[in-house]
Motif scaffolding. Sequence first.
Motif, PDB file in Angstrom:
ATOM      1  N   VAL A 106     -36.565  48.655 -69.039  1.00 29.67           N
ATOM      2  CA  VAL A 106     -35.483  48.427 -70.009  1.00 29.67           C
ATOM      3  C   VAL A 106     -35.485  46.978 -70.523  1.00 29.67           C
ATOM      4  O   VAL A 106     -34.428  46.322 -70.540  1.00 29.67           O
ATOM      5  N   PRO A 107     -36.615  46.445 -70.971  1.00 26.11           N
ATOM      6  CA  PRO A 107     -36.635  45.033 -71.387  1.00 26.11           C
ATOM      7  C   PRO A 107     -35.781  44.750 -72.618  1.00 26.11           C
ATOM      8  O   PRO A 107     -35.093  43.728 -72.691  1.00 26.11           O
ATOM      9  N   PHE A 108     -35.798  45.658 -73.606  1.00 25.53           N
ATOM     10  CA  PHE A 108     -35.039  45.404 -74.827  1.00 25.53           C
ATOM     11  C   PHE A 108     -33.544  45.457 -74.559  1.00 25.53           C
ATOM     12  O   PHE A 108     -32.764  44.667 -75.125  1.00 25.53           O
ATOM     13  N   THR A 109     -33.121  46.360 -73.685  1.00 22.26           N
ATOM     14  CA  THR A 109     -31.701  46.428 -73.322  1.00 22.26           C
ATOM     15  C   THR A 109     -31.234  45.117 -72.699  1.00 22.26           C
ATOM     16  O   THR A 109     -30.128  44.632 -72.982  1.00 22.26           O
ATOM     17  N   ILE A 110     -32.075  44.518 -71.859  1.00 21.92           N
ATOM     18  CA  ILE A 110     -31.726  43.259 -71.207  1.00 21.92           C
ATOM     19  C   ILE A 110     -31.575  42.144 -72.237  1.00 21.92           C
ATOM     20  O   ILE A 110     -30.563  41.430 -72.265  1.00 21.92           O
ATOM     21  N   MET A 111     -32.568  41.975 -73.088  1.00 19.09           N
ATOM     22  CA  MET A 111     -32.549  40.872 -74.046  1.00 19.09           C
ATOM     23  C   MET A 111     -31.477  41.069 -75.115  1.00 19.09           C
ATOM     24  O   MET A 111     -30.797  40.125 -75.520  1.00 19.09           O
TER      25      MET A 111
END
Length: 513
Positions: A325-330
């Motif tokens: 979930v990298p985009f959710t984090i950023m």
Amino acid sequence: MFRRLASVGGFTLLSRITGFARDVLMAAVLGAGPLSDAFLVAFRLPNNFRAIFAEGAFNMAFLPRFAAMRETESAEAAARFANRVFSWQMITQFILLIVALGAMRPIISVMAPGFADRPGQLELATSLARIAFPYLIFTVVAVQLSAMLNAVGKFAAASAWSIFLNLSMIAALACAPFFPNAAYAAAWGVFAAGIFQLIFIVWAAARSQLRLRLGRPRWTPEIKNFLLALGAATIGSASVQIGLFIDTVIASFLPSGDLTALYYADRINQLPMGVLGIAIGTVLLPEMSALLAKNDRKGADAAQNQSAALGLFLTLPFVAAFICVPFTIMQGLFARGAFHLDAAAAASQALMAYGIGLPAFVLIRCVAPSFYARGDTATPVRATIASVAVNILLKVVFVWGLGLGVIGIALGTALAAWVNVALLVWMARNRGFLTIAPAFLRAVPPSLLAALLTGGGAWLGVRSASALSLFGSRFQDETALLFAIVFGAVGFGVVSLLFRHQLPLGRLARRRA
């Protein structure tokens, strides 16, 4: 030892939390463009030198000798040694400060050659660097006092002083309308932080009867031995900073804002790396140094294996979350104000690549003390130089050969870290410095399972938040991030409970149960 790790990790976590507050504010105020790119280059300069001469080389050369001297000789002898080191260090730092301030423009030109093609960018970065660079001379004093506190088992204050950097920058950014622009506010916040950090650590050290006195530098066998070790460690630390320098050079040629996106991805990656890696390295090195000084090899091996097992158990779940979930984090953390969605997307790609190397960076902190605790600062340098060469080669291939952009920069860093770990383990095993205990091997399978359930839980949390849309579109990003954290934490907690007897926290888990 676990109590000491918790103390260091707790204050480091507080530092990272305030650091995130600083970064969220900085992203909203500076955005991802010329102002942020110029400030981050200026900010990296004192940080690079600090990593070379302070936390990196200095700690590895000074702390084991100071700790061993207190164990085998006396506190007075260790204090004399510390004062002589301090006197030599101050002379060096003053010379460096004068030279750097006078040659700042060519230094920035070398660090970010791509700025020359952007009107006003080079001049702005040079002005900001002249404001921020004196931060270095304050922090090197704080680093030596922190090392002395760690050597006597006082870890709290030595872990807390970095918080002042975040608080000072937050205050300065809040006053941005009173500066020529927000980048100047951030730079002056860095300068003020150095003063606050120094005042705090001097006060904390004095409470433990630790002081530094400036005197005429004296050349003694102990100083000669220290400087030889420092020279070897400096080469290793400088090699790492060369890799970061290459990152800046390459990123300066990428589209405007990519350097900033890379910075924020690294900041997220630094949360587990900083909290766990710094905590483990801070506690393990003096612990092993003291045990080996007393010829307790069994105790030193046990401490090292426990640290490595704990490091893997706590970092692998972050790797899974960064990949799933990298985009959710950023997006949930930074996509507001002047920080647009394209920057969040670029940062998320870099975060995913950085995550691959996260366990390696923590394991380096566990394996390198095998050498440093024995006074050997030269051997880890060989591994570091080799990994930096691989790092640079991979980045050239990934960025300019394959056109991967910020992903290529982050991926090169991650893969080179694994090369570093492999070389350290191989050299330590060959010299008989490293023993891999059964307890460490038993902790690996549940650590992998914890990563799998954490990553899967985070992914499921994002999907659940999207389906429910509890707060509408206004808080959708924050809701998705919250659900990812909660669902991932549940998966991690289940594994922690079921496999507590095989994990490095087994005794604590049984007591709580």
